[in-house]
Scaffold this motif. Structure first.
Motif, PDB file in Angstrom:
ATOM      1  N   ILE A   1      -3.181   0.107  -3.902  1.00 54.34           N
ATOM      2  CA  ILE A   1      -2.771  -1.083  -3.428  1.00 54.34           C
ATOM      3  C   ILE A   1      -2.086  -1.030  -4.762  1.00 54.34           C
ATOM      4  O   ILE A   1      -2.916  -1.125  -6.457  1.00 54.34           O
ATOM      5  CB  ILE A   1      -3.742  -1.867  -3.021  1.00 54.34           C
ATOM      6  CG1 ILE A   1      -4.232  -1.297  -1.672  1.00 54.34           C
ATOM      7  CG2 ILE A   1      -2.955  -3.328  -3.241  1.00 54.34           C
ATOM      8  CD1 ILE A   1      -5.593  -2.370  -1.065  1.00 54.34           C
TER       9      ILE A   1
ATOM     10  N   ILE B   1       1.144  -1.124  -0.093  1.00 54.88           N
ATOM     11  CA  ILE B   1      -0.222  -0.019  -0.086  1.00 54.88           C
ATOM     12  C   ILE B   1       1.130   0.981   0.184  1.00 54.88           C
ATOM     13  O   ILE B   1       1.904   0.957   0.848  1.00 54.88           O
ATOM     14  CB  ILE B   1      -0.684  -0.086   1.722  1.00 54.88           C
ATOM     15  CG1 ILE B   1      -1.303  -1.401   1.168  1.00 54.88           C
ATOM     16  CG2 ILE B   1      -2.287   1.162   0.859  1.00 54.88           C
ATOM     17  CD1 ILE B   1      -2.490  -1.357   2.360  1.00 54.88           C
TER      18      ILE B   1
ATOM     19  N   PHE C   1      -7.066  -0.147   3.148  1.00 57.80           N
ATOM     20  CA  PHE C   1      -6.633   0.432   2.226  1.00 57.80           C
ATOM     21  C   PHE C   1      -5.528   1.351   3.676  1.00 57.80           C
ATOM     22  O   PHE C   1      -4.128   1.405   3.351  1.00 57.80           O
ATOM     23  CB  PHE C   1      -6.759   1.537   1.473  1.00 57.80           C
ATOM     24  CG  PHE C   1      -7.829   1.610   0.394  1.00 57.80           C
ATOM     25  CD1 PHE C   1      -6.870   1.153  -0.753  1.00 57.80           C
ATOM     26  CD2 PHE C   1      -8.587   0.394   0.185  1.00 57.80           C
ATOM     27  CE1 PHE C   1      -7.036   1.105  -2.242  1.00 57.80           C
ATOM     28  CE2 PHE C   1      -9.010  -0.173  -1.332  1.00 57.80           C
ATOM     29  CZ  PHE C   1      -8.349   0.442  -2.550  1.00 57.80           C
TER      30      PHE C   1
END
Length: 684
Positions: A629, A588, A670
């Motif tokens: 991502i 991420i 996330f």
């Protein structure tokens, strides 16, 4: 950073890649309790587990354990905790069967003592959980409160204080003739009193010269105390005999006894000064050390409360942790078969002769012989048709205590033990198949089929199986509800073996070893179940405890339902497999101080963007943190070829296993919450 030239922004991003900092630890070093966040504890059976284990209570909604001042455990395995700090003045309850915490009552003052009474009938329908709570106000003033819980409703009643309004140091409760059981109290001077619910009055009880420091009540006839006497300064265990408290010399640790907890089945648990946990069954009984192979290292037991000979609850403030301590039925002290008088002995010999057993053998010798199992049904039919032999009175043949009645019950219970373990092993194989299927599904979604075989991954096997098995407990009620508890013991032991004795310990293995490792755990679980089965069948007391519940339908589930039950493990397996495999390929990027005008220039699909607004610059441009991502080996420059990215369907699948709304699931994924993936911050 406003008005930044985009080309310079790209150059800065490349520079930032050289000195990245992490928002969260990498997956490989994630702490176990972080990984466990949001995961229920492994479910327990409604009465007992097959094996002995220290099972950590769920950390979801867990109270601050350093603030816990008192603990109690009800006969339904409810763990009640009282919190005595001004920042937390409350009573919470933990369901040890389902593995869930829930708040019960916000107290007006700090809680100093708590005691669980029996579960009783509610006059308006259903049942009431009974809990006695002592709160302490300014100075030494105390108040005893009676909490009656029915579902989400809690009724609080005031209980008259001790004579002379003496401060209450502790309450202790258990089963008894009163509507809400038996209640004792100890004043600040160590003087015990018993409460009469009908007259709402207290009677002082004799101590027999014992200076009492702790009181525990399992029932009106099972009252114990920790204290000292005869000039000794070493605290020991004392039992109330009706006229005072008498020393139990059979428990004689050199350094003394720290804690006692009596239960309604006549058992009493003890923690000695050197942290050994022991139990004593109802009279006549001897003390037995609870097997400590699964006890977490270095744990000091600060608070102990038991519900029966099979289960207690433990809090360690120093470790900031809590456990359900299951003393497994397979590990319980042997009781042997019931003694027989001369008539029953004659009847027993007659039964064995009619079964055609070899000289010197009895049907009881065959209970542990799995090869004889098919013959038991024929033996049951044969014995059922036998007439009373001459010389044996009817009462000792087919009466409630008759030997024919006893042997028929034994056969049914033995068959029940075999049946439940056959069901467990069948279900475990279905769970293994489901785990393999979900692993394939996740592999395909993450697209790590090739080139990753030698990649190392970190796995929390305990967390994965906890999540999977908890899915069964959450999905069903009634007889199905015990399924999760039934399979838990073998899986816990297998996971403990695979992780070097600590189910919460992360293990590292090659990507291509994961499927085999899951299979190894299931195989080890079934081997453990085989040992439990033999240990249970080796003693009639253990066999009856399990077999009678199977016969009554309490510890069994319909044949042919293994696949349906195993399907409830899907989300648990998917969740932890995604958490294990996603970091192999993806990471991420958190783009700090991302300005909203830049969205149009991103080289990232919109479904793979998660934006958290932060504020507005002085020139009116809004900014925040943008999470993306992407392939961990690709550029962190989100404007120039940062892909490849996970597919939209893969992210949707992950949202489904995280649960909650899509927005909540996106936020968890996330931002790397609960150990999903490392987060790399690109500074603005």
């Amino acid at each position: 950073m406003t008005g930044t030239n985009l080309s310079r922004r790209r150059r800065d991003a490349r520079e930032n890649r050289r000195s990245l900092r992490r928002l969260t630890p990498t997956f490989e070093v994630m702490e176990a309790r972080e990984m466990l966040s949001g995961v229920p504890a492994m479910p327990n059976g409604p009465q007992y587990n097959f094996g002995t284990s220290w099972q950590e209570m769920s950390t979801t909604s867990e109270p601050t354990l350093s603030n816990v001042t008192a603990i109690a455990m009800g006969t339904d395995s409810s763990v009640w905790v009282g919190l005595g700090q001004q920042s937390q003045q409350e009573v919470d309850r933990y369901d040890a069967v389902k593995g869930v915490w829930s708040p019960v009552w916000t107290a007006p003052q700090p809680v100093v003592s708590i005691a669980a009474g029996p579960v009783v009938k509610n006059p308006t329908g259903g049942t009431l959980r009974v809990c006695w709570v002592v709160t302490k106000g300014p100075g030494a003033a105390t108040q005893i409160n009676l909490l009656l819980q029915s579902g989400a409703q809690v009724k609080v009643l005031s209980v008259p204080g001790l004579p002379g309004n003496a401060p209450v140091a502790q309450v202790a409760a258990g089963a008894g003739a009163g509507r809400y059981g038996t209640l004792w109290a100890l004043n600040a001077s160590g003087v015990p009193f018993v409460y009469h619910q009908s007259s709402q009055s207290w009677t002082r009880m004799p101590t027999g010269g014992v200076a009492i420091t702790q009181l525990t009540v399992g029932s009106a006839t099972n009252v114990w105390a920790v204290g000292t006497s005869s000039g000794s300064t070493i605290p020991q265990a004392y039992r109330f005999n009706g006229t005072g408290f008498q020393r139990d010399a059979s428990l004689n640790p050199a350094q003394g006894v720290r804690l006692l907890s009596a239960t309604s089945d006549g058992t009493v648990w003890a923690v000695t000064a050197d942290n050994v946990v022991e139990t004593r069954p109802s009279n006549p009984g001897t003390w037995n050390v609870v097997p400590d192979a699964s006890q977490p290292a270095g744990v000091a037991v600060d608070l102990l409360a038991a519900s029966s000979k099979y289960r207690s609850a433990v809090v360690s403030r120093a470790n900031d942790d809590s456990w359900v301590l299951n003393y497994g039925v397979a590990d319980q002290p042997a009781t042997g078969f019931p003694s027989m008088n001369a008539y029953q002995t004659t009847g027993f010999a007659y039964i064995n002769s009619k079964l055609g057993l070899a000289q010197g053998l009895t049907i009881r010798d065959e209970y542990t012989n799995s090869d004889y199992l098919s013959q038991l049904s024929d033996d049951f039919t044969t014995i059922s048709g036998l007439s009373r032999p001459s010389g044996v009175p009817q009462v000792y043949w087919s009466g409630p205590n008759g030997i024919k009645t006893e042997i028929l019950l034994e056969i049914r219970c033995v068959q029940g033990v075999y049946q439940v373990f056959q069901n467990i092993n069948s279900l475990n194989l279905k769970i293994e198949a489901q785990a393999s299927l979900q692993l394939t599904t996740v592999k395909n979604a993450v697209e790590v089929q090739k080139g990753y075989d030698n990649s190392e991954i970190g796995m929390f096997l305990g967390s994965m199986f906890n999540a999977a098995v908890s899915g069964i407990a959450a999905a069903f009620s009634g007889s199905y509800a015990i399924v999760a508890g039934a399979i838990a013991a073998g899986l816990e032991e297998a996971v403990s073996d695979a992780t070097g004795g600590d189910p919460d310990q992360q293990i590292k293995l090659k990507f291509n070893q994961l499927d085999a490792k899951i299979g190894d755990v299931i195989t080890a679980a079934n081997l453990a179940n085989g040992t439990y089965e033999q240990n249970i069948l080796a003693d009639w007391g253990r066999t009856f405890a399990v077999g009678d519940n199977v016969v009554k339908g309490l510890w069994n589930w319909p044949a042919g339902t293994s696949a349906t039950l195993a399907n409830q493990t899907v989300n648990g397996f998917k969740s932890y497999m995604f958490q294990s495999l996603m970091p192999l390929k993806y990471s991420i990027v958190a783009f700090d101080e991302f300005e909203t005008p830049w969205f149009s220039q991103l080289d990232v699909p919109t479904y793979d963007q998660y934006f958290v607004p932060v504020g507005t610059f002085s020139n009116g441009v809004k900014y925040g943190t943008l999470y993306v991502i992407h392939d961990k080996n690709s550029s962190d420059d989100l404007f120039t070829d940062p892909g490849p990215f996970p597919t939209k369907s893969t992210l949707a699948m992950i949202y489904g296993v995280i649960g909650g709304t899509t927005a909540q699931a996106q936020a968890a994924l996330f931002t790397g919450a609960n150990g999903w993936m490392p987060v790399t911050v690109v500074n603005g």
